[in-house]
Motif scaffolding. Structure first.
Motif, PDB file in Angstrom:
ATOM      1  N   ILE A 203      28.080  47.973 -29.592  1.00  0.00           N
ATOM      2  CA  ILE A 203      28.714  49.506 -30.902  1.00  0.00           C
ATOM      3  C   ILE A 203      28.058  50.320 -29.985  1.00  0.00           C
ATOM      4  O   ILE A 203      26.751  50.835 -29.983  1.00  0.00           O
ATOM      5  CB  ILE A 203      28.490  49.002 -32.307  1.00  0.00           C
ATOM      6  N   ALA A 204      28.490  52.101 -30.178  1.00  0.00           N
ATOM      7  CA  ALA A 204      28.196  52.857 -29.528  1.00  0.00           C
ATOM      8  C   ALA A 204      28.108  53.348 -30.566  1.00  0.00           C
ATOM      9  O   ALA A 204      28.718  53.777 -31.509  1.00  0.00           O
ATOM     10  CB  ALA A 204      29.190  53.874 -28.703  1.00  0.00           C
ATOM     11  N   ILE A 205      26.440  54.401 -30.489  1.00  0.00           N
ATOM     12  CA  ILE A 205      26.214  54.756 -32.294  1.00  0.00           C
ATOM     13  C   ILE A 205      25.725  56.409 -31.519  1.00  0.00           C
ATOM     14  O   ILE A 205      25.022  56.431 -30.140  1.00  0.00           O
ATOM     15  CB  ILE A 205      24.708  54.027 -32.018  1.00  0.00           C
ATOM     16  N   SER A 206      26.086  56.958 -32.810  1.00  0.00           N
ATOM     17  CA  SER A 206      25.704  57.713 -32.915  1.00  0.00           C
ATOM     18  C   SER A 206      25.107  58.522 -33.882  1.00  0.00           C
ATOM     19  O   SER A 206      24.361  57.438 -35.134  1.00  0.00           O
ATOM     20  CB  SER A 206      26.815  59.538 -32.960  1.00  0.00           C
ATOM     21  N   LYS A 207      23.647  59.564 -33.985  1.00  0.00           N
ATOM     22  CA  LYS A 207      22.511  59.424 -34.707  1.00  0.00           C
ATOM     23  C   LYS A 207      22.577  61.043 -34.891  1.00  0.00           C
ATOM     24  O   LYS A 207      22.865  61.970 -34.111  1.00  0.00           O
ATOM     25  CB  LYS A 207      21.306  59.064 -34.193  1.00  0.00           C
ATOM     26  N   ILE A 208      21.808  61.184 -36.877  1.00  0.00           N
ATOM     27  CA  ILE A 208      21.790  62.567 -36.681  1.00  0.00           C
ATOM     28  C   ILE A 208      20.262  62.606 -37.344  1.00  0.00           C
ATOM     29  O   ILE A 208      19.845  61.707 -38.280  1.00  0.00           O
ATOM     30  CB  ILE A 208      22.500  63.240 -37.490  1.00  0.00           C
ATOM     31  N   LYS A 209      19.792  63.180 -36.992  1.00  0.00           N
ATOM     32  CA  LYS A 209      18.010  63.303 -37.810  1.00  0.00           C
ATOM     33  C   LYS A 209      17.702  64.631 -38.885  1.00  0.00           C
ATOM     34  O   LYS A 209      18.150  66.092 -38.454  1.00  0.00           O
ATOM     35  CB  LYS A 209      16.667  63.290 -37.080  1.00  0.00           C
ATOM     36  N   LEU A 210      17.497  63.959 -40.368  1.00  0.00           N
ATOM     37  CA  LEU A 210      17.761  64.737 -41.520  1.00  0.00           C
ATOM     38  C   LEU A 210      16.665  65.464 -41.959  1.00  0.00           C
ATOM     39  O   LEU A 210      15.884  64.804 -42.157  1.00  0.00           O
ATOM     40  CB  LEU A 210      18.355  64.559 -41.767  1.00  0.00           C
ATOM     41  N   GLU A 211      16.375  66.348 -41.237  1.00  0.00           N
ATOM     42  CA  GLU A 211      14.884  67.051 -42.112  1.00  0.00           C
ATOM     43  C   GLU A 211      15.072  67.419 -43.878  1.00  0.00           C
ATOM     44  O   GLU A 211      16.469  67.833 -43.940  1.00  0.00           O
ATOM     45  CB  GLU A 211      14.356  68.744 -41.453  1.00  0.00           C
ATOM     46  N   ASN A 212      14.333  67.168 -44.616  1.00  0.00           N
ATOM     47  CA  ASN A 212      14.844  67.635 -45.438  1.00  0.00           C
ATOM     48  C   ASN A 212      12.989  68.146 -46.564  1.00  0.00           C
ATOM     49  O   ASN A 212      12.216  67.852 -46.276  1.00  0.00           O
ATOM     50  CB  ASN A 212      15.539  65.902 -46.386  1.00  0.00           C
ATOM     51  N   GLU A 213      13.519  68.617 -48.289  1.00  0.00           N
ATOM     52  CA  GLU A 213      12.931  69.298 -48.320  1.00  0.00           C
ATOM     53  C   GLU A 213      12.238  68.240 -50.167  1.00  0.00           C
ATOM     54  O   GLU A 213      11.989  69.007 -50.660  1.00  0.00           O
ATOM     55  CB  GLU A 213      12.957  70.507 -49.176  1.00  0.00           C
ATOM     56  N   GLY A 214      13.138  67.016 -49.801  1.00  0.00           N
ATOM     57  CA  GLY A 214      12.109  66.670 -50.202  1.00  0.00           C
ATOM     58  C   GLY A 214      13.039  65.959 -51.387  1.00  0.00           C
ATOM     59  O   GLY A 214      14.562  65.695 -51.195  1.00  0.00           O
ATOM     60  N   TRP A 215      13.243  64.218 -52.599  1.00  0.00           N
ATOM     61  CA  TRP A 215      14.678  63.502 -52.619  1.00  0.00           C
ATOM     62  C   TRP A 215      13.771  62.975 -53.975  1.00  0.00           C
ATOM     63  O   TRP A 215      12.418  63.423 -54.183  1.00  0.00           O
ATOM     64  CB  TRP A 215      14.434  62.432 -51.864  1.00  0.00           C
ATOM     65  N   GLN A 216      14.988  62.839 -54.928  1.00  0.00           N
ATOM     66  CA  GLN A 216      13.858  62.006 -56.163  1.00  0.00           C
ATOM     67  C   GLN A 216      15.168  61.478 -57.252  1.00  0.00           C
ATOM     68  O   GLN A 216      16.730  61.066 -56.376  1.00  0.00           O
ATOM     69  CB  GLN A 216      14.506  63.945 -57.024  1.00  0.00           C
ATOM     70  N   ARG A 217      14.509  60.261 -57.205  1.00  0.00           N
ATOM     71  CA  ARG A 217      15.376  59.369 -57.891  1.00  0.00           C
ATOM     72  C   ARG A 217      17.049  59.819 -59.174  1.00  0.00           C
ATOM     73  O   ARG A 217      15.730  60.003 -59.419  1.00  0.00           O
ATOM     74  CB  ARG A 217      15.009  57.599 -57.888  1.00  0.00           C
TER      75      ARG A 217
END
Length: 173
Positions: free
Chosen positions: A144-158
């Motif tokens: 399968i041809a795959i595209s990707k993005i890389k996401l910088e972020n400032e944090g995550w929380q459940r």
């Protein structure tokens, strides 16, 4: 001691292959892979000049690793549109970046085998730092041809408001 699940019959941990990603209030179709959610807190050593030769350790800055999303190439322009908000090739000088809306919050939902939402993470102030429109193209491959993005972020929380669902029981099985 930590909290224990309310479902005493479930002994199996959740699997990693059923999940959904949402931004701008809608699910992003076709996402096949999400990289790890990881944060690292630096360690700061310190000591007083009159102390013995040992040192104390305390937490320093916390950094959140970038998250990579992968999906098969389709006509959906979601990855490309978001990446173009950070850098839009060919725009007028001074208009290469959409400063007002290049950041988004995203939601990652983990599902159980029955498709019920069991764990949710909110990831804050994400922006696209890398965009792969196409993979290596190979006439001899079968993939399968795959595209990707890389996401910088400032944090995550459940999202702790998401409770363990009542698992379904199949009738007449």
């Amino acid at each position: 001691m930590g909290d224990f699940a309310t479902n005493a019959r479930r002994l199996d941990p959740y699997k990693n292959f059923k999940f959904r990603v949402k931004w701008d209030g809608r699910y992003v179709l076709g996402v096949s892979k999400v990289s790890v959610l990881k944060r690292t807190t630096e360690m700061v050593k310190h000591r007083s000049g009159g102390d013995p030769s040992g040192s104390f350790k305390s937490p320093g800055r916390t950094e959140y690793d970038a998250i990579t999303l992968e999906r098969g190439v389709t006509h959906d322009r979601g990855f490309e549109s978001w990446a173009n908000k950070v850098w839009d090739y060919g725009s007028q000088p001074g208009g290469e970046m959409s400063l007002a809306d290049f950041r988004k919050d995203i939601i990652i939902e983990l599902l159980n085998e029955a498709g019920q939402v069991v764990v949710v993470y909110n990831v804050y102030r994400c922006w696209v730092s890398e965009y792969q429109a196409l993979p290596d193209l190979d006439a001899n491959a079968n993939a399968i041809a795959i595209s990707k993005i890389k996401l910088e972020n400032e944090g995550w929380q459940r999202d702790i408001a998401v409770a363990e669902p009542k698992e379904p029981v199949l009738a007449n099985a």
